[in-house]
Every structure is written in structure tokens, then in C-alpha cells.
Motif scaffolding. Structure first.
Motif, PDB file in Angstrom:
ATOM      1  N   VAL A  18       0.725  -1.255   0.037  1.00  0.00           N
ATOM      2  CA  VAL A  18       0.011  -0.010   0.052  1.00  0.00           C
ATOM      3  C   VAL A  18       0.778   1.092   0.025  1.00  0.00           C
ATOM      4  O   VAL A  18       2.060   1.205   0.311  1.00  0.00           O
ATOM      5  N   ASP A  19       0.331   2.381  -0.559  1.00  0.00           N
ATOM      6  CA  ASP A  19       1.174   3.642  -0.393  1.00  0.00           C
ATOM      7  C   ASP A  19       0.004   4.572  -0.171  1.00  0.00           C
ATOM      8  O   ASP A  19      -1.297   4.496  -0.761  1.00  0.00           O
ATOM      9  N   THR A  20       0.316   5.716   0.580  1.00  0.00           N
ATOM     10  CA  THR A  20      -0.452   6.646   1.121  1.00  0.00           C
ATOM     11  C   THR A  20       0.032   7.861   1.402  1.00  0.00           C
ATOM     12  O   THR A  20       1.334   7.907   1.942  1.00  0.00           O
ATOM     13  N   THR A  21      -0.649   9.018   1.614  1.00  0.00           N
ATOM     14  CA  THR A  21      -0.263  10.253   2.050  1.00  0.00           C
ATOM     15  C   THR A  21      -0.894  10.379   3.361  1.00  0.00           C
ATOM     16  O   THR A  21      -0.792  11.649   3.901  1.00  0.00           O
ATOM     17  N   ALA A  22      -1.806   9.417   3.852  1.00  0.00           N
ATOM     18  CA  ALA A  22      -2.795   9.740   5.065  1.00  0.00           C
ATOM     19  C   ALA A  22      -1.933   9.717   6.269  1.00  0.00           C
ATOM     20  O   ALA A  22      -0.819   9.119   6.632  1.00  0.00           O
ATOM     21  N   ALA A  23      -2.137  10.692   7.180  1.00  0.00           N
ATOM     22  CA  ALA A  23      -2.064  10.486   8.677  1.00  0.00           C
ATOM     23  C   ALA A  23      -2.278   9.295   9.274  1.00  0.00           C
ATOM     24  O   ALA A  23      -3.647   9.132   9.336  1.00  0.00           O
TER      25      ALA A  23
END
Length: 263
Positions: free
Chosen positions: A71-76
Motif C-alpha cells: 500500500v502507498d498513502t499520504t494519510a496521517a
């Protein structure tokens, strides 16, 4: 014995006199025509990229190659349990955006989230939407930089062109560089340059992937040749397969990677 020899001589006489012909050689098989995959794609909208349907590639690596979910994400993400649930769901690599959005400054959440991922058993990697922020992106990992699987140089609309200095800079910091792009983006943004085919490719081709039946496969959808990649010697190491999937309440992109690439 004399009679047999005489019969053989009479049978050979037409050939000796030029009256017979030797059997014609079988025609050589024509080589299969090379498939030239069509290059299609549309510009990205903010944090997403719409990839068009790709044509099958002509070369595939051995079927024994295994894949892992990523998975890749910019989320906190503040709850350590999220990472444990991701691991239990089969995720094995967590890739995060490591600078404050729109800047090259390290994001204050980076090290906390990398630590939680490692504690849950996940491998880690980082990227920055602006590839020129590679140094800040790696520095953001702090003491976890040595455990990074790679740093991804992002090549999509709105990003600066990738350069050899960026690739060498990432390597100089002891981190493996990879390039993130797609067949609908690289040809236009980088004039389909093949000068970076020595850098592992994190490809993208999203589809309506059904998470409930998702099985990791870094060869799906079928690879398309572009930029010198996706040949027998330059097969991609990962593929982004779906945008913005909600995984336990966190928006993530779903990917499959070649398990052999991860350390």
C-alpha cells in the motif's frame, strides 16, 4: 547380391543424368511480428492519475516469480493497530509520502508512522510527489533511512522531469532509487527516454480491482513496453493497481510488487 546392386544403380540413374530433382527444403518459418503496444493515457487530477487500458506485453518473466501486496498513502495514521491489521490482511510493504505536502521539508509524522509499520512487521519505503525533494524525503526517515526498501522518484503530470542527478543522489544516500510512472505519462513527460531503464520501475495501471478477491500479482494488468522497461531484462518491480481504496478507514493505493525485489 549382384541383382540388388543393379536395381540400386538403375534407381539412381535419373539423378546422375540430371533428370530428377532433390526434395525441396522446407521454407523457413517467418519470425513472429513484434507487438508494438499502444501508448494511451490521460493527465492526473490532483492526487490521482487516470491510466488507460494497456495492451499485453510481449515478454513475461518466469511464472515462478512471487508477488506481495503493498500500500502507498499520504494519510496521517496515528493508531498502531492499523498497521497490525494491514499486516494481518497480507500487506507486506508500506510506502508513505515523507515530506510536508507541497514542500521539501520532512513531514513531522514520517518517523512515527515508519516505526509503527516496522513494529507491525511491515517493510517500509518513501516517496515525494515532487521528485526534486528526494533529499528531504530520505532525511525525513531519520534513523529508519537504513531500513528503507527504496525511494521512489515520482514522474507524473505536475512533477519535474527526473534527472540522472536525482537518481545518483538517492544512491549516494545509501537508498535504492526506483521510478514511479506509467505508459500514459512517461512518453509525454520524458519524451519516452530510455536513459533510465537501469532504474527499477514502479509501474501504474489502475483498474476496478475487487479488494475482496485481490491476489498479489505484479504482472497484472499485463506489462506494456515503454521507456526501455518491461522487457525480459527490465521488467517492472511493482505495479499500482487501484487508487483510493479505504483500508480500515484509511485511503490507500493498492499495489503488487515482485517479492524478490524486497530485501
Amino acid at each position: 547380391m549382384l541383382q540388388i546392386n543393379l536395381v540400386a544403380a538403375l534407381a539412381a540413374l535419373p539423378l546422375l543424368l540430371g533428370l530428377g530433382t532433390a526434395p525441396a527444403a522446407a521454407p523457413a518459418a517467418k519470425p513472429a511480428a513484434e507487438v508494438q503496444p499502444a501508448l494511451h493515457g490521460a493527465p492526473a487530477q490532483a492526487a490521482t492519475v487516470q491510466e488507460a487500458k494497456m495492451q499485453p506485453a510481449t515478454v513475461r518473466p518466469p511464472a515462478t516469480s512471487s508477488s506481495v501486496k503493498v500500500v502507498d498513502t499520504t494519510a496521517a495514521i496515528t493508531d498502531p493497530a492499523w498497521f497490525k491489521k494491514a499486516y494481518d490482511a497480507g500487506i507486506r510493504l508500506y510506502v508513505m509520502h515523507s515530506t510536508a505536502w507541497g514542500t521539501c521539508d520532512p513531514w513531522y509524522r514520517t518517523q512515527d508512522q515508519l516505526k509503527m509499520a516496522l513494529d507491525a512487521g511491515l517493510k517500509i519505503a518513501v516517496y515525494t510527489r515532487d521528485a526534486s525533494c528526494w533529499q528531504g524525503g530520505i532525511n525525513a526517515a531519520g534513523p529508519y533511512a537504513a531500513q528503507l526498501q527504496f525511494f521512489a522518484l515520482d514522474v507524473e503530470p505536475g512533477s519535474p522531469p527526473v534527472t540522472r542527478a536525482m537518481v545518483d543522489g538517492v544512491r549516494s544516500m545509501g537508498v535504492r532509487p526506483v521510478i514511479y510512472s506509467g505508459s500514459g505519462m512517461w512518453p509525454d513527460l520524458m519524451d519516452n527516454s530510455t536513459a533510465f531503464s537501469d532504474v527499477p520501475l514502479w509501474d501504474t495501471n489502475t483498474s476496478n480491482l475487487n479488494y475482496s478477491t485481490w491476489s498479489a500479482d505484479y504482472l497484472a494488468p499485463a506489462p506494456v513496453q515503454y521507456g526501455g522497461w518491461n522487457t525480459s531484462g527490465t521488467m517492472r518491480i511493482g505495479i499500482q493497481q487501484k487508487f483510493e481504496h479505504s483500508l480500515n478507514g484509511v485511503p490507500v493505493d493498492l499495489n503488487s510488487f515482485n517479492a524478490a525485489f524486497l530485501k
